[in-house]
Design an enzyme around this catalytic site. Structure first.
Site, short mmCIF file in Angstrom:
data_model
loop_
_atom_site.label_atom_id
_atom_site.label_comp_id
_atom_site.label_asym_id
_atom_site.label_seq_id
_atom_site.Cartn_x
_atom_site.Cartn_y
_atom_site.Cartn_z
N LYS A 22 0.83 -1.20 0.00
CA LYS A 22 0.00 0.00 0.00
C LYS A 22 0.87 1.26 0.00
O LYS A 22 0.66 2.18 -0.78
CB LYS A 22 -0.89 -0.01 1.25
CG LYS A 22 -1.60 1.30 1.49
CD LYS A 22 -2.49 1.25 2.72
CE LYS A 22 -1.85 1.73 4.00
NZ LYS A 22 -1.55 3.17 4.05
N ASN A 23 1.86 1.27 0.90
CA ASN A 23 2.63 2.51 1.07
C ASN A 23 3.63 2.76 -0.06
O ASN A 23 4.29 3.80 -0.09
CB ASN A 23 3.35 2.50 2.42
CG ASN A 23 2.37 2.66 3.57
OD1 ASN A 23 1.19 2.94 3.35
ND2 ASN A 23 2.85 2.49 4.79
N ASP A 306 4.44 0.62 12.16
CA ASP A 306 3.27 -0.05 11.58
C ASP A 306 3.13 -1.51 12.03
O ASP A 306 2.15 -2.17 11.69
CB ASP A 306 3.32 0.01 10.05
CG ASP A 306 2.95 1.38 9.52
OD1 ASP A 306 2.47 2.21 10.31
OD2 ASP A 306 3.14 1.63 8.32
C1 UD1 Z 1 4.18 6.74 6.49
C2 UD1 Z 1 3.28 5.54 6.33
C3 UD1 Z 1 2.74 5.10 7.68
C4 UD1 Z 1 3.90 4.88 8.66
C5 UD1 Z 1 4.81 6.09 8.71
C6 UD1 Z 1 6.06 5.88 9.54
C7 UD1 Z 1 2.33 5.89 4.14
C8 UD1 Z 1 1.12 6.20 3.32
N1 UD1 Z 1 2.16 5.90 5.47
O1 UD1 Z 1 3.38 7.79 7.02
O2 UD1 Z 1 2.04 3.89 7.49
O3 UD1 Z 1 3.38 4.65 9.96
O4 UD1 Z 1 5.25 6.43 7.37
O5 UD1 Z 1 6.81 4.82 9.04
O6 UD1 Z 1 3.38 5.60 3.62
N2 UD1 Z 1 6.28 14.46 10.59
C9 UD1 Z 1 6.34 15.81 10.85
N3 UD1 Z 1 6.10 16.68 9.82
C10 UD1 Z 1 5.81 16.26 8.55
C11 UD1 Z 1 5.76 14.88 8.30
C12 UD1 Z 1 6.00 14.00 9.34
O7 UD1 Z 1 6.60 16.23 11.98
O8 UD1 Z 1 5.61 17.11 7.69
C13 UD1 Z 1 6.55 13.49 11.67
C14 UD1 Z 1 5.36 12.60 12.00
O9 UD1 Z 1 4.47 13.22 12.89
C15 UD1 Z 1 6.05 11.37 12.56
C16 UD1 Z 1 7.36 11.30 11.79
O10 UD1 Z 1 7.53 12.59 11.20
O11 UD1 Z 1 6.34 11.59 13.92
C17 UD1 Z 1 7.39 10.27 10.69
O12 UD1 Z 1 6.23 10.43 9.89
P1 UD1 Z 1 6.25 10.08 8.32
O13 UD1 Z 1 7.41 9.21 8.02
O14 UD1 Z 1 6.12 11.35 7.56
O15 UD1 Z 1 4.90 9.28 8.18
P2 UD1 Z 1 3.93 9.27 6.94
O16 UD1 Z 1 4.68 9.46 5.69
O17 UD1 Z 1 2.76 10.15 7.21
#
Ligand code: UD1
Length: 422
Positions: A22-23, A306
């Protein structure tokens, strides 16, 4: 609303084929927006999230077709450069279209996703990264508007923390920027590599795949892409966790074992027998006394957030004290209260759960609170005495293909009750 009815007391034993991730498929679908023409993605899983992304691409003006597990995305009609709240609120990954749209068309309007079941999930790094490439970003009425005059400009951006989504979004945008971009502290999750590979198939110039520094020489144009979705390491991990949960044996095939390092280490530390082949993994926990374990979730190659909920479900059955800390999503513990309804003994303090394992689980109506928490509830229900009804499984349908038939084939007793909220 569908629900699951799971009868406890089974031992999983068998082989299960892993679906596409999915991701990985979601950013690949968004990436198709960078080119004019028909892109293809193979090994695409059938998931609710994919349907949501397809709906979004249709709103933008694309045509989506394809046969079993093959997606063809025709972007020639893309002209409505907006991702509406109605879709983004149901799937945060919709935000992935922001980078590609602004890079190709010079503007985009994408709804802010808002919070999620396990707390705030900011997108500030997506926005700062795009600003580093010369985009003007404003937020009004709940929508992000990004724009640039002419093309984006190559820039340097250092991610203060590792973010899968922000890395993929800014990376996609950089492929069409004028000049060279350098992304420092980029995420190295396999799904980011998969996005890089897809962009390379489109003719992008990216150096540093799999490292924390990505260097992108922007191209004026990309061509339609063609690539295969990698295996879903979380889906495979969930079934493998099922082997430990039921003290059975599960082999997952059609997958990349090298993406499972941290998880398999934990399973070995707990005392399971773990065998690894070229494209399969087998976990055998039959007749084994499993040991408690302490884990901390971290960016790849660390233990994945996850898999946190599913492992916690397993640990509730392992005598002794285990400690689970989630440093990525510090509030991602909605499953704790539901596991307690089944008889688990878990003490939650901040981002850390202490599991006093070994209590006998017994059935109760429970609720799936998010995608991976749903899987954790099913795992727990497999061993809980009696029949457990799990409601709100639409969360699970977002990210697991044919879940109940795969689980039934392994020996799980699971039934979908249509349109009932048990
Ligand atoms: C993706 C995955 C999700 C997984 C996560 C961490 C997808 C669709 N989803 O989510 O299943 O749990 O990676 O492996 O691929 N953060 C910020 N600012 C931002 C973006 C992120 O502070 O602009 C923080 C988040 O709150 C979190 C950390 O960065 O604490 C990691 O998040 P991130 O890797 O961005 O997760 P997603 O891409 O949303």
């Amino acid at each position: 609303m569908d629900s699951f009815r799971v009868t406890g007391g089974c031992v999983l034993d068998g082989e299960v084929e892993t679906s596409g991730a999915k991701n990985a498929v979601l950013p690949m679908m968004a990436a198709t927006m960078l080119a004019d023409g028909v892109s293809e993605i193979t090994n695409a899983p059938h998931l609710k999230d994919m349907k949501t992304m397809s709906d979004l691409l249709r709103v933008i003006g694309c045509r989506i077709s394809g046969s079993e597990h093959v997606l063809a995305i025709d972007t020639r009609g893309a002209n409505h450069l907006e991702a509406p709240y109605e879709l983004v609120k149901t799937m945060r990954a919709s935000f992935y279209v922001l980078g590609p749209l602004v890079a190709r068309f010079g503007r985009a309007r994408v709804s802010l996703p808002g919070g999620c079941a396990w707390g705030p999930r900011p997108v500030d790094l997506h926005l700062k990264g795009l600003e580093a490439l010369g985009a003007t970003v404003t937020v009004t009425h709940g929508y992000v508007e990004a724009a640039c005059t002419g093309r984006l400009k190559g820039g340097v951006f250092h991610f203060p923390i590792s973010s899968v989504g922000a890395t993929a979004n800014v990376l996609m945008a950089a492929t069409l920027a004028e000049g060279t971009s350098v992304l420092h502290n980029a995420a190295v999750e396999p799904e980011v590599d998969a996005t890089v590979d897809y962009l390379l198939s489109m003719g992008a110039d990216i150096q540093g795949r799999g490292t924390r520094t990505l260097t992108i020489r922007g191209k004026e144009k990309l061509m339609p892409g063609n690539g295969r979705t990698i295996a879903d390491r979380i889906e495979a991990g969930t079934f493998l966790a099922g082997a430990l949960m039921t003290r059975g044996r599960v082999k997952t095939t059609n997958m990349e074992p090298e993406h499972q390092g941290a998880l398999l280490d934990v399973f070995r530390r707990m005392g399971a027998d773990v065998q690894v082949g070229k494209d399969w993994v087998q976990v055998d926990a039959r007749n084994r006394e499993l040991k408690p374990v302490d884990i901390v979730t971290l960016p790849f190659p660390g233990f994945p957030t996850d898999m946190q909920a599913q492992l916690m479900a397993v640990l509730t059955t392992v005598p002794g004290i285990s400690v689970v800390q989630d440093t990525i999503y510090t509030d991602r513990f909605m499953h704790v209260a539901e596991l307690e309804r089944l008889g688990a003994d878990i003490r939650l303090r901040g981002d850390t759960a202490t599991i006093h394992g070994g209590s006998k689980l017994s059935s109760a109506p429970v609720m799936a609170s998010d995608l991976r928490a749903s899987a954790a509830m099913v795992l727990a229900a497999l061993v809980a005495e009696g029949v457990t009804d799990i409601s709100r499984i639409y969360h699970l349908d977002r990210g697991y293909e044919d879940f109940e038939s795969k689980l039934s084939n392994l020996g799980g007793k699971i039934e979908r009750l249509h349109g009932q909220s048990a």
